[in-house]
Design a protein around this motif. Structure first.
Motif, mmCIF file in Angstrom:
data_model
loop_
_atom_site.group_PDB
_atom_site.id
_atom_site.type_symbol
_atom_site.label_atom_id
_atom_site.label_comp_id
_atom_site.label_asym_id
_atom_site.label_seq_id
_atom_site.Cartn_x
_atom_site.Cartn_y
_atom_site.Cartn_z
ATOM 1 N N ASN A 68 0.750 1.445 1.583
ATOM 2 C CA ASN A 68 0.245 1.643 2.947
ATOM 3 C C ASN A 68 1.377 1.944 3.940
ATOM 4 O O ASN A 68 1.403 1.436 5.063
ATOM 5 C CB ASN A 68 -0.555 0.428 3.405
ATOM 6 N N GLY A 69 2.346 2.729 3.473
ATOM 7 C CA GLY A 69 3.419 3.187 4.342
ATOM 8 C C GLY A 69 4.653 2.321 4.358
ATOM 9 O O GLY A 69 5.635 2.665 5.039
ATOM 10 N N HIS A 70 4.680 1.223 3.639
ATOM 11 C CA HIS A 70 5.828 0.309 3.640
ATOM 12 C C HIS A 70 6.525 0.349 2.286
ATOM 13 O O HIS A 70 5.867 0.245 1.228
ATOM 14 C CB HIS A 70 5.387 -1.122 3.954
ATOM 15 N N SER A 71 7.849 0.492 2.306
ATOM 16 C CA SER A 71 8.617 0.561 1.064
ATOM 17 C C SER A 71 8.637 -0.800 0.378
ATOM 18 O O SER A 71 8.815 -1.847 1.016
ATOM 19 C CB SER A 71 10.047 1.022 1.352
ATOM 20 N N LEU A 72 8.484 -0.788 -0.941
ATOM 21 C CA LEU A 72 8.517 -2.015 -1.741
ATOM 22 C C LEU A 72 9.859 -2.209 -2.433
ATOM 23 O O LEU A 72 10.030 -3.174 -3.180
ATOM 24 C CB LEU A 72 7.397 -1.976 -2.793
ATOM 25 N N GLY A 73 10.820 -1.299 -2.192
ATOM 26 C CA GLY A 73 12.131 -1.410 -2.810
ATOM 27 C C GLY A 73 12.216 -0.661 -4.116
ATOM 28 O O GLY A 73 11.217 -0.185 -4.669
ATOM 29 N N ILE A 74 13.423 -0.556 -4.641
ATOM 30 C CA ILE A 74 13.659 0.213 -5.870
ATOM 31 C C ILE A 74 13.016 -0.493 -7.062
ATOM 32 O O ILE A 74 13.211 -1.693 -7.276
ATOM 33 C CB ILE A 74 15.164 0.394 -6.107
ATOM 34 N N ALA A 75 12.288 0.290 -7.831
ATOM 35 C CA ALA A 75 11.612 -0.249 -9.016
ATOM 36 C C ALA A 75 12.350 0.111 -10.292
ATOM 37 O O ALA A 75 12.460 -0.713 -11.202
ATOM 38 C CB ALA A 75 10.179 0.257 -9.080
ATOM 39 N N PHE A 76 12.886 1.365 -10.374
ATOM 40 C CA PHE A 76 13.547 1.832 -11.586
ATOM 41 C C PHE A 76 14.848 2.547 -11.224
ATOM 42 O O PHE A 76 14.949 3.194 -10.171
ATOM 43 C CB PHE A 76 12.634 2.785 -12.370
ATOM 44 N N THR A 77 15.828 2.408 -12.099
ATOM 45 C CA THR A 77 17.113 3.082 -11.920
ATOM 46 C C THR A 77 17.438 3.890 -13.181
ATOM 47 O O THR A 77 16.812 3.718 -14.232
ATOM 48 C CB THR A 77 18.251 2.068 -11.660
ATOM 49 N N ASP A 78 18.436 4.756 -13.063
ATOM 50 C CA ASP A 78 18.910 5.560 -14.197
ATOM 51 C C ASP A 78 17.771 6.333 -14.867
ATOM 52 O O ASP A 78 17.665 6.400 -16.100
ATOM 53 C CB ASP A 78 19.609 4.678 -15.237
ATOM 54 N N LEU A 79 16.953 6.924 -14.053
ATOM 55 C CA LEU A 79 15.833 7.693 -14.581
ATOM 56 C C LEU A 79 16.324 8.984 -15.239
ATOM 57 O O LEU A 79 17.252 9.631 -14.734
ATOM 58 C CB LEU A 79 14.845 8.047 -13.470
ATOM 59 N N PRO A 80 15.720 9.394 -16.335
ATOM 60 C CA PRO A 80 16.067 10.687 -16.936
ATOM 61 C C PRO A 80 15.454 11.825 -16.127
ATOM 62 O O PRO A 80 14.643 11.608 -15.228
ATOM 63 C CB PRO A 80 15.451 10.596 -18.337
ATOM 64 N N SER A 81 15.835 13.031 -16.461
ATOM 65 C CA SER A 81 15.289 14.197 -15.761
ATOM 66 C C SER A 81 13.955 14.616 -16.367
ATOM 67 O O SER A 81 13.555 14.118 -17.428
ATOM 68 C CB SER A 81 16.278 15.360 -15.824
ATOM 69 N N ASN A 82 13.283 15.524 -15.698
ATOM 70 C CA ASN A 82 12.040 16.131 -16.190
ATOM 71 C C ASN A 82 10.940 15.108 -16.433
ATOM 72 O O ASN A 82 10.340 15.040 -17.513
ATOM 73 C CB ASN A 82 12.292 16.933 -17.473
ATOM 74 N N LEU A 83 10.675 14.283 -15.430
ATOM 75 C CA LEU A 83 9.550 13.352 -15.477
ATOM 76 C C LEU A 83 8.379 13.922 -14.683
ATOM 77 O O LEU A 83 8.574 14.665 -13.716
ATOM 78 C CB LEU A 83 9.948 11.984 -14.921
ATOM 79 N N TYR A 84 7.175 13.549 -15.059
ATOM 80 C CA TYR A 84 5.971 14.062 -14.422
ATOM 81 C C TYR A 84 5.183 12.915 -13.778
ATOM 82 O O TYR A 84 5.101 11.819 -14.359
ATOM 83 C CB TYR A 84 5.082 14.771 -15.458
ATOM 84 N N PRO A 85 4.599 13.141 -12.616
ATOM 85 C CA PRO A 85 3.779 12.098 -12.001
ATOM 86 C C PRO A 85 2.571 11.770 -12.868
ATOM 87 O O PRO A 85 1.915 12.674 -13.400
ATOM 88 C CB PRO A 85 3.365 12.703 -10.656
ATOM 89 N N THR A 86 2.295 10.497 -13.002
ATOM 90 C CA THR A 86 1.238 10.063 -13.911
ATOM 91 C C THR A 86 0.405 8.958 -13.277
ATOM 92 O O THR A 86 0.952 8.033 -12.666
ATOM 93 C CB THR A 86 1.840 9.531 -15.236
#
Length: 501
Positions: A68-86
């Motif tokens: 609802n417009g408020h950031s919850l903070g970082i969830a994941f780090t060191d993500l690989p490239s070429n990811l798709y929204p799911t």
């Protein structure tokens, strides 16, 4: 429900985050799942009516969610490239409304981007220079100086060189001669520019057949436009115009000429080499068919540059003296292309429009009252003059002959064929300015031709055909393009244009 990211090939029958190379934030327990069936506490649960955002930061390869417009903070780090929204749905009847930017986000993404843009720009500004500061400054000053010289800003380049103690590689007279040629091209007076080039730089066009053909095709387009002197000499409508100009557009006394054709008056008439006049008589012979002006007049030249002398049918001696005096008295600022400055390069009023340094309606060298009298709101082919139209058709035949000769000597050239076809296609329409190929008549199309001619002149004098500053900008732009290709997100906030103002 699970919202997240998945790599290609991940099982679509399970919620994102449970399988390898998938990441998800689940609404039933508020946990985050990173390629595992075991989640970690992350944020609040979410249900019907909540707006969940998922933001991937390609600069530091992290992901965070918003509710609802408020950031919850970082969830994941060191993500690989070429990811798709799911999005994973488990309950029958569940409905989601996906927003990929077609509507404003609830979260202030623009403020987040401004923050990261400032970080990247700060990193660039803090780039360590150290003890090489003086060396960098000298390099930048030389780059600026060469840019000013390249584009013909003679007085500005001289003033800059004096203040920064940098050397100018090209002679001032040569810079001014190049400037005059550029003005003619940008004014649509290509025929006069060709003649000036042939006298100031003998053999240049003959050794550059592709450039010569480009100029001739542009000259034909300007004939259609009614701006080239080949057709303007037929379309003068007032007695004053006919008196002041027998063979080229009329100019105000301030500019000291009404004929830019450069012809020698005799054995004592100076010629030039590499843009600087000499007192030795010399003729330039072209091996290509001559596409010359149908009318010309003599001119008087100074030992250092070409004077465009004003011819008069009643008193030529007097007009030549007047031209010589006016040229001597003309200051650099009057001859400079940067004499006036316009916001964003655009000036608009009832009679003149300048865009990117080119005039939309009035000639760049034409400011007297007769030119105002001759202006006509209804655009017509060759200014609506029958004799001018016949001359244009004859010029087209000569241009076709030149194309055939170049084809015999150098083989077929698809670019030549297209230029010729596009130029001739203008004659197939009753209103060439509003037709599928009418963009050729836009004055902005003169700029590439002008740049090509200017670069060829510089190259003939063993000077760089492109200024180092432009090469550096091009290299920086290409570097950013390659960074984007390999997925380096920081290049998104490092635009070259941000540093040009």
């Amino acid at each position: 429900m699970g919202i997240g990211l998945s790599a290609q090939g991940v099982n679509m029958n399970r919620l994102p985050g449970w399988d390898k190379h998938s990441y998800g934030y689940h609404g039933d327990d508020g946990h985050s799942f990173c390629s595992s069936g075991t989640g970690q506490p992350y944020g609040p649960t979410f249900t019907t009516g909540d707006v969940i955002g998922c933001c991937v930061n390609l600069i530091n390869n992290t992901c965070f969610y918003t509710k609802n417009g408020h950031s919850l903070g970082i969830a994941f780090t060191d993500l690989p490239s070429n990811l798709y929204p799911t999005v994973g749905l488990q309950t029958p009847g569940e409905i989601v409304d996906a927003n990929f930017g077609q509507q404003p986000f609830v979260f202030d993404i623009e403020d987040y981007m401004r923050e990261w843009r400032a970080k990247i720009q700060s990193t660039i500004k803090r780039f360590p220079i150290g003890d090489r500061l003086g060396e960098w400054q000298a390099m930048l000053q030389n780059m600026v100086s060469s840019y000013l010289v390249h584009h013909g800003y003679c007085s500005t380049a001289t003033a800059f060189a004096r203040v920064t103690d940098t050397a100018i590689q090209e002679e001032q007279t040569s810079i001014k001669n190049r400037q005059r040629i550029q003005k003619l091209v940008l004014a649509g007076r290509v025929g006069e520019a060709i003649e000036a080039t042939q006298q100031l730089y003998p053999g240049l066009l003959e050794h550059n057949p592709n450039l010569l053909f480009m100029l001739k095709c542009r000259q034909f387009v300007e004939m259609v436009n009614g701006t080239d002197s080949e057709v303007r000499c037929f379309s003068a409508r007032s007695p004053r115009s006919q008196d002041s100009y027998p063979g080229s557009p009329s100019l105000s006394p301030r500019h000291g000429s009404s004929n830019s054709h450069v012809h020698s008056t005799g054995a004592d008439s100076p010629t030039c080499s590499n843009g600087v006049m000499s007192t030795k008589s010399k003729q330039s012979h072209s091996k290509y068919p001559t596409l010359s002006s149908s009318s010309s007049s003599s001119s008087s030249s100074s030992p250092s540059s070409v004077n465009y002398s004003e011819s008069n049918s009643t008193d030529s001696t007097k007009s030549q003296q007047h031209s010589s005096t006016s040229n001597q008295e003309t200051s650099d600022s009057e001859m400079e292309m940067e004499a006036e400055h316009y916001p964003n390069g655009v000036l608009e009023n009832s009679s003149t429009r300048i865009m990117n340094g080119t005039y939309k309606h009035e000639e760049i060298l034409q400011t007297d009252e007769s030119s105002m009298e001759d202006s006509c709101p209804q655009r017509q082919l060759c200014g609506g003059n029958h004799a001018a139209t016949e001359r244009m058709i004859q010029f087209g035949r000569e241009l076709q002959m030149l194309s055939e000769q170049l084809c015999r000597e150098y083989g077929k050239n698809t670019m030549h064929k297209k230029m010729l076809q596009d130029a001739f296609s203008l004659l197939a329409y009753s209103d060439p300015w509003n037709c599928p190929v009418g963009q050729q008549l836009d004055p902005i199309q003169r700029e590439p031709v002008c740049a090509a001619l200017n670069s060829a002149i510089l190259e003939s004098q063993n000077l760089p055909k492109q200024p180092p500053l432009m090469l550096a900008l091009g290299q920086a732009s290409e570097c950013l393009r390659l960074m984007a290709r390999v997925g380096l997100g920081s290049c998104s906030f490092a635009r070259v244009d941000d540093y040009l103002h």
